[in-house]
Write a protein that holds these residues in place. Sequence first.
Motif, PDB file in Angstrom:
ATOM      1  N   LEU A 233       0.846  -1.197   0.000  1.00 33.05           N
ATOM      2  CA  LEU A 233       0.000   0.000   0.000  1.00 33.05           C
ATOM      3  C   LEU A 233       0.884   1.250   0.000  1.00 33.05           C
ATOM      4  N   VAL A 234       2.077   1.132  -0.561  1.00 39.94           N
ATOM      5  CA  VAL A 234       3.017   2.248  -0.586  1.00 39.94           C
ATOM      6  C   VAL A 234       2.573   3.276  -1.625  1.00 39.94           C
ATOM      7  N   ALA A 235       2.493   4.536  -1.216  1.00 38.77           N
ATOM      8  CA  ALA A 235       2.053   5.609  -2.121  1.00 38.77           C
ATOM      9  C   ALA A 235       3.208   6.066  -3.003  1.00 38.77           C
ATOM     10  N   LEU A 236       3.760   5.115  -3.774  1.00 39.75           N
ATOM     11  CA  LEU A 236       4.969   5.398  -4.542  1.00 39.75           C
ATOM     12  C   LEU A 236       4.708   6.383  -5.676  1.00 39.75           C
ATOM     13  N   ALA A 237       3.702   6.114  -6.509  1.00 37.26           N
ATOM     14  CA  ALA A 237       3.416   7.002  -7.642  1.00 37.26           C
ATOM     15  C   ALA A 237       3.011   8.388  -7.155  1.00 37.26           C
ATOM     16  N   HIS A 238       2.246   8.430  -6.070  1.00 38.59           N
ATOM     17  CA  HIS A 238       1.828   9.720  -5.482  1.00 38.59           C
ATOM     18  C   HIS A 238       3.056  10.564  -5.144  1.00 38.59           C
ATOM     19  N   THR A 239       4.053   9.940  -4.538  1.00 40.83           N
ATOM     20  CA  THR A 239       5.262  10.652  -4.121  1.00 40.83           C
ATOM     21  C   THR A 239       6.134  11.020  -5.306  1.00 40.83           C
ATOM     22  N   LEU A 240       6.279  10.104  -6.253  1.00 40.67           N
ATOM     23  CA  LEU A 240       7.081  10.389  -7.438  1.00 40.67           C
ATOM     24  C   LEU A 240       6.467  11.523  -8.263  1.00 40.67           C
ATOM     25  N   GLU A 241       5.148  11.566  -8.342  1.00 37.40           N
ATOM     26  CA  GLU A 241       4.492  12.620  -9.121  1.00 37.40           C
ATOM     27  C   GLU A 241       4.747  13.985  -8.495  1.00 37.40           C
ATOM     28  N   ASN A 242       4.784  14.041  -7.172  1.00 39.83           N
ATOM     29  CA  ASN A 242       5.060  15.318  -6.496  1.00 39.83           C
ATOM     30  C   ASN A 242       6.452  15.837  -6.812  1.00 39.83           C
ATOM     31  N   GLY A 243       7.392  14.917  -7.065  1.00 34.08           N
ATOM     32  CA  GLY A 243       8.759  15.324  -7.410  1.00 34.08           C
ATOM     33  C   GLY A 243       9.146  14.801  -8.775  1.00 34.08           C
ATOM     34  N   ARG A 244       8.252  14.988  -9.742  1.00 28.70           N
ATOM     35  CA  ARG A 244       8.419  14.378 -11.060  1.00 28.70           C
ATOM     36  C   ARG A 244       9.718  14.784 -11.745  1.00 28.70           C
ATOM     37  N   ARG A 245      10.096  16.053 -11.665  1.00 24.82           N
ATOM     38  CA  ARG A 245      11.312  16.504 -12.353  1.00 24.82           C
ATOM     39  C   ARG A 245      12.552  15.823 -11.780  1.00 24.82           C
ATOM     40  N   THR A 246      12.620  15.728 -10.459  1.00 24.68           N
ATOM     41  CA  THR A 246      13.751  15.045  -9.826  1.00 24.68           C
ATOM     42  C   THR A 246      13.792  13.574 -10.229  1.00 24.68           C
ATOM     43  N   TYR A 247      12.638  12.949 -10.280  1.00 23.88           N
ATOM     44  CA  TYR A 247      12.513  11.545 -10.689  1.00 23.88           C
ATOM     45  C   TYR A 247      13.103  11.330 -12.074  1.00 23.88           C
ATOM     46  N   TYR A 248      12.712  12.159 -13.025  1.00 24.24           N
ATOM     47  CA  TYR A 248      13.235  12.026 -14.384  1.00 24.24           C
ATOM     48  C   TYR A 248      14.730  12.347 -14.449  1.00 24.24           C
ATOM     49  N   ASP A 249      15.157  13.345 -13.692  1.00 28.10           N
ATOM     50  CA  ASP A 249      16.581  13.692 -13.675  1.00 28.10           C
ATOM     51  C   ASP A 249      17.422  12.537 -13.143  1.00 28.10           C
ATOM     52  N   GLN A 250      16.947  11.910 -12.082  1.00 28.40           N
ATOM     53  CA  GLN A 250      17.685  10.785 -11.497  1.00 28.40           C
ATOM     54  C   GLN A 250      17.740   9.599 -12.459  1.00 28.40           C
ATOM     55  N   LEU A 251      16.631   9.319 -13.132  1.00 27.36           N
ATOM     56  CA  LEU A 251      16.641   8.244 -14.120  1.00 27.36           C
ATOM     57  C   LEU A 251      17.657   8.540 -15.220  1.00 27.36           C
ATOM     58  N   GLU A 252      17.620   9.763 -15.726  1.00 25.56           N
ATOM     59  CA  GLU A 252      18.510  10.129 -16.825  1.00 25.56           C
ATOM     60  C   GLU A 252      19.980   9.992 -16.428  1.00 25.56           C
ATOM     61  N   ARG A 253      20.347  10.506 -15.241  1.00 30.45           N
ATOM     62  CA  ARG A 253      21.742  10.433 -14.812  1.00 30.45           C
ATOM     63  C   ARG A 253      22.216   8.998 -14.614  1.00 30.45           C
ATOM     64  N   ASN A 254      21.328   8.172 -14.072  1.00 36.21           N
ATOM     65  CA  ASN A 254      21.736   6.822 -13.711  1.00 36.21           C
ATOM     66  C   ASN A 254      21.538   5.807 -14.825  1.00 36.21           C
ATOM     67  N   GLN A 255      21.058   6.259 -15.978  1.00 40.57           N
ATOM     68  CA  GLN A 255      21.013   5.391 -17.151  1.00 40.57           C
ATOM     69  C   GLN A 255      22.263   5.560 -18.011  1.00 40.57           C
ATOM     70  N   ARG A 256      23.259   6.250 -17.450  1.00 38.41           N
ATOM     71  CA  ARG A 256      24.535   6.431 -18.147  1.00 38.41           C
ATOM     72  C   ARG A 256      25.680   5.771 -17.386  1.00 38.41           C
ATOM     73  N   THR A 257      25.346   5.003 -16.368  1.00 39.21           N
ATOM     74  CA  THR A 257      26.375   4.385 -15.531  1.00 39.21           C
ATOM     75  C   THR A 257      25.853   3.078 -14.963  1.00 39.21           C
ATOM     76  N   LEU A 258      26.751   2.197 -14.593  1.00 44.76           N
ATOM     77  CA  LEU A 258      26.361   0.957 -13.919  1.00 44.76           C
ATOM     78  C   LEU A 258      26.526   1.062 -12.409  1.00 44.76           C
ATOM     79  N   ASP A 259      27.174   2.138 -11.932  1.00 50.02           N
ATOM     80  CA  ASP A 259      27.258   2.400 -10.485  1.00 50.02           C
ATOM     81  C   ASP A 259      26.035   3.229 -10.117  1.00 50.02           C
ATOM     82  N   VAL A 260      25.056   2.604  -9.472  1.00 49.62           N
ATOM     83  CA  VAL A 260      23.752   3.252  -9.264  1.00 49.62           C
ATOM     84  C   VAL A 260      23.486   3.549  -7.789  1.00 49.62           C
TER      85      VAL A 260
END
Length: 374
Positions: A233-260
């Motif tokens: 019952l974790v409100a994961l999408a609710h929380t990610l939507e509130n910080g959507r820009r950070t979420y996308y930024d983190q995905l983008e940065r960490n899709q260029r490396t294997l050290d995550v």
Amino acid sequence: MIWNWTQKGWPQFTYDAVQLTPFENRFLASSGEIIGAVRHLSDEERDLLRIELLSDEAVKTSEIEGEMLDRLSVQSSLRRQFGLNVDTRPVKPQERGIAEMMIDVYRSWSHRLDHETMFRWHGMLMSGNRHIGTIGGYRVYDDAMQIVSGRHDKPTIHYEAPPSRQVPEEMTTYVEWFNRSAPDGATPLPAVTRAGLGHLYFESIHPFEDGNGRLGRALAEKSLAQNLGRPSLVALAHTLENGRRTYYDQLERNQRTLDVTEWLVYFAETVLEALETTLKRVAFYIAKAHFYDRFRGQFNDRQEKAIARMFREGPAGFLGGLSAENYIAITRTSRATATRDLVDLVTKGALSRKGERRHTRYALNLRYSAAPRI
């Protein structure tokens, strides 16, 4: 650009497990608080709480992708899925589809992951979609799968996924990893670490023509549920939507490396915030049940309608508080009647009042109890 899947060692991600240990411990403790709190609800109240939480996740996971759904229609579809009484509200295919997927994720949490499960979810998610070529299967087109923004003639490429011809093999490896890292698998991983890795891994493959973000978040929910040993019952999408820009930024940065490590710390912090949100919502729902017990039979039809509308705003309530104008708009009554109704609600203790004259605002007078700990 060098993406993670082009690097030597893919898909063997590396990270600092020591940094994640405190997050894992806090996750287990917070999850226990939620489980303990929910145990204080009746079966009917638990069903209604599940519908509220699942509908919010369904709406928010869609909002992250820019798709706006009607919350009440999603709730109506969820009620039907749970076998509860439903209204005659019309439900669009995409609202019915996301509701069906959320229920399937919720009910099949303990099942091993396979390709057919993801194809089924994708088919539900894409209900009514006529703009993509492959529904219920991995992408097959020859064009590059890119995440882009900016002008059409001069786009910014944020990420490019493996070509379609590699997807079946990549996803076979992913499914094997997901099941192997489960609590009963050969190489189990801690809850938050596994969910975070699984989400980034899936988004990096980007196996479907559309809907990857929503499916990736569903897989994270499934992963967390398996580690908890019960539906999440974790409100994961609710929380990610509130910080959507950070979420996308983190995905983008960490899709260029294997050290995550950076991604996993961010994801762990987000999950803990999501658990806190869930705990507040559970407390709000318990307070709502107690509120109606206290005031059962004491409100007229107008007051009942206004109170129900206030509860639909959730724990945050009306922005700035309920005004007399809000009450008039909700109940379609006169100002004089609205004034009498509001005074009566304050006198009974159902509402609290702040401010004077046109600045007067009203809030639900809820009694919160401390969340039980186990």
